[in-house]
Design a protein around this motif. Structure first.
Motif, short mmCIF file in Angstrom:
data_model
loop_
_atom_site.label_atom_id
_atom_site.label_comp_id
_atom_site.label_asym_id
_atom_site.label_seq_id
_atom_site.Cartn_x
_atom_site.Cartn_y
_atom_site.Cartn_z
N ALA A 1 0.82 -1.22 0.00
CA ALA A 1 0.00 0.00 0.00
C ALA A 1 0.85 1.27 0.00
O ALA A 1 0.49 2.27 -0.62
CB ALA A 1 -0.95 0.00 1.19
N ASP A 2 1.98 1.23 0.70
CA ASP A 2 2.86 2.41 0.74
C ASP A 2 3.94 2.36 -0.32
O ASP A 2 4.92 3.09 -0.26
CB ASP A 2 3.49 2.57 2.13
N LYS A 3 3.76 1.45 -1.30
CA LYS A 3 4.65 1.30 -2.47
C LYS A 3 5.95 0.58 -2.18
O LYS A 3 6.78 0.41 -3.07
CB LYS A 3 4.94 2.67 -3.12
N ILE A 4 6.16 0.17 -0.92
CA ILE A 4 7.39 -0.55 -0.58
C ILE A 4 7.03 -1.76 0.30
O ILE A 4 6.61 -1.61 1.46
CB ILE A 4 8.38 0.34 0.19
N TYR A 5 7.19 -2.96 -0.25
CA TYR A 5 6.99 -4.20 0.50
C TYR A 5 8.32 -4.53 1.17
O TYR A 5 9.24 -5.03 0.54
CB TYR A 5 6.55 -5.30 -0.46
N THR A 6 8.43 -4.20 2.45
CA THR A 6 9.72 -4.26 3.13
C THR A 6 10.10 -5.68 3.54
O THR A 6 9.25 -6.58 3.62
CB THR A 6 9.70 -3.36 4.37
N SER A 7 11.36 -5.84 3.87
CA SER A 7 11.84 -7.14 4.34
C SER A 7 11.17 -7.50 5.67
O SER A 7 10.91 -8.68 5.94
CB SER A 7 13.36 -7.12 4.50
N ALA A 8 10.87 -6.50 6.49
CA ALA A 8 10.19 -6.75 7.77
C ALA A 8 8.79 -7.30 7.51
O ALA A 8 8.34 -8.25 8.19
CB ALA A 8 10.12 -5.47 8.59
N GLU A 9 8.09 -6.73 6.55
CA GLU A 9 6.74 -7.21 6.21
C GLU A 9 6.81 -8.63 5.65
O GLU A 9 5.99 -9.48 5.98
CB GLU A 9 6.10 -6.25 5.21
N ARG A 10 7.82 -8.86 4.80
CA ARG A 10 7.99 -10.20 4.23
C ARG A 10 8.24 -11.24 5.33
O ARG A 10 7.74 -12.37 5.25
CB ARG A 10 9.14 -10.20 3.22
N LYS A 11 9.01 -10.87 6.35
CA LYS A 11 9.30 -11.81 7.44
C LYS A 11 8.02 -12.25 8.14
O LYS A 11 7.86 -13.42 8.49
CB LYS A 11 10.25 -11.16 8.45
N VAL A 12 7.11 -11.30 8.38
CA VAL A 12 5.85 -11.63 9.05
C VAL A 12 5.02 -12.56 8.18
O VAL A 12 4.48 -13.58 8.66
CB VAL A 12 5.05 -10.35 9.38
N VAL A 13 4.92 -12.25 6.90
CA VAL A 13 4.15 -13.09 5.97
C VAL A 13 4.73 -14.50 5.92
O VAL A 13 4.00 -15.50 6.02
CB VAL A 13 4.14 -12.46 4.56
N ARG A 14 6.05 -14.59 5.79
CA ARG A 14 6.69 -15.91 5.70
C ARG A 14 6.55 -16.69 7.01
O ARG A 14 6.43 -17.92 7.00
CB ARG A 14 8.16 -15.74 5.32
N HIS A 15 6.58 -15.97 8.14
CA HIS A 15 6.40 -16.65 9.43
C HIS A 15 5.01 -17.27 9.53
O HIS A 15 4.86 -18.43 9.93
CB HIS A 15 6.61 -15.66 10.57
N LEU A 16 3.99 -16.50 9.17
CA LEU A 16 2.63 -17.02 9.23
C LEU A 16 2.45 -18.19 8.28
O LEU A 16 1.80 -19.19 8.62
CB LEU A 16 1.63 -15.91 8.92
N ALA A 17 3.01 -18.09 7.09
CA ALA A 17 2.93 -19.20 6.13
C ALA A 17 3.57 -20.46 6.71
O ALA A 17 3.05 -21.58 6.53
CB ALA A 17 3.61 -18.82 4.83
N LYS A 18 4.65 -20.27 7.45
CA LYS A 18 5.35 -21.42 8.04
C LYS A 18 4.52 -22.07 9.15
O LYS A 18 4.37 -23.29 9.18
CB LYS A 18 6.70 -20.97 8.60
N ILE A 19 3.97 -21.27 10.05
CA ILE A 19 3.22 -21.88 11.17
C ILE A 19 1.90 -22.48 10.69
O ILE A 19 1.34 -23.36 11.35
CB ILE A 19 2.99 -20.89 12.34
N TRP A 20 1.40 -22.00 9.55
CA TRP A 20 0.18 -22.57 8.98
C TRP A 20 0.46 -23.65 7.95
O TRP A 20 -0.45 -24.24 7.39
CB TRP A 20 -0.67 -21.46 8.35
N ASN A 21 1.74 -23.89 7.69
CA ASN A 21 2.16 -24.92 6.75
C ASN A 21 1.61 -24.68 5.34
O ASN A 21 1.16 -25.60 4.66
CB ASN A 21 1.73 -26.31 7.25
N ILE A 22 1.63 -23.42 4.94
CA ILE A 22 1.17 -23.05 3.60
C ILE A 22 2.35 -23.12 2.63
O ILE A 22 3.44 -22.61 2.93
CB ILE A 22 0.55 -21.64 3.59
#
Length: 213
Positions: free
Chosen positions: A125-146
């Motif tokens: 939304a703010d035009k920059i998908y940061t590494s911090a944001e990516r870490k959260v997304v990847r963490h959730l994908a991992k704990i949900w086994n996606i």
């Protein structure tokens, strides 16, 4: 998020989204505007919204990468929901078998995938998908086994839509093209975005959470 089973899960998702936009230590108007749209789609009243904002305000952040702090807060939210929530962690005991088939967990993969897509869009939304944001997304994908490939597809799709949206802005404001040529290209972009959205919906409907890593 039409697959949610109860208000507790609804509030949990709103808390996760609200915390997510704090992960890089700064929230801009575009992120807040998109977050407000998420609140509206969840159809919660003002008092519940204030509850979410109050709870999330207790998590302090600094400028920069706050992913460790935000991930810890999100983990608490997920774990507080219990074993058979649509947002519960994947495990050998909770792998959509047995009692879970008769609970919110049966709907989990779709709810989880839709939430990840929402978070990625908040990230862009703010035009920059940061590494911090990516870490959260990847963490959730991992704990949900996606499956990682699905997450990559989400990120690639969001990035492409972002670039196409920028191209639309350029066409309207700076291209100097004639009206007909601009209008033709805008329609082409709209069709591209529509097709990508449909493909994404198909991927979510066919999600295989057992793909894991």
């Amino acid at each position: 998020m039409e697959h949610l089973t109860n208000d507790k899960e609804r509030l949990a998702i709103l808390k996760i989204c609200t915390l997510f936009i704090k992960v890089d230590g700064a929230c801009d108007e575009a992120e807040e505007a998109l977050l407000n749209k998420v609140y509206q789609e969840m159809n919660i009243n003002e008092s519940l919204k204030e509850e979410v904002l109050y709870d999330c305000a207790s998590i302090s952040v600094e400028r920069g990468d706050n992913s460790a702090r935000i991930i810890a807060a999100i983990d608490r939210i997920v774990d507080d929901l219990g074993s058979y929530s649509s947002l519960s962690r994947a495990s050998t005991e909770h792998a959509f078998h047995g009692p879970a088939m008769f609970s919110g967990a049966k709907k989990g993969p779709t709810v989880q995938a839709n939430l990840l897509w929402t978070l990625i869009n908040l990230g862009y939304a703010d035009k920059i998908y940061t590494s911090a944001e990516r870490k959260v997304v990847r963490h959730l994908a991992k704990i949900w086994n996606i499956n990682k490939n699905l997450v990559t597809e989400f990120e690639d799709t969001a990035d492409t839509i972002f670039l196409l949206t920028n191209q639309q802005t350029w066409l309207k404001t700076e291209s100097g093209w004639g009206y007909d040529k601009i209008n033709e290209r805008l329609k082409e972009i709209d069709k591209q975005v529509e097709l990508m959205s449909k493909n994404l919906e198909t991927s979510i409907s066919e999600i295989d959470v057992m793909g894991g890593e």
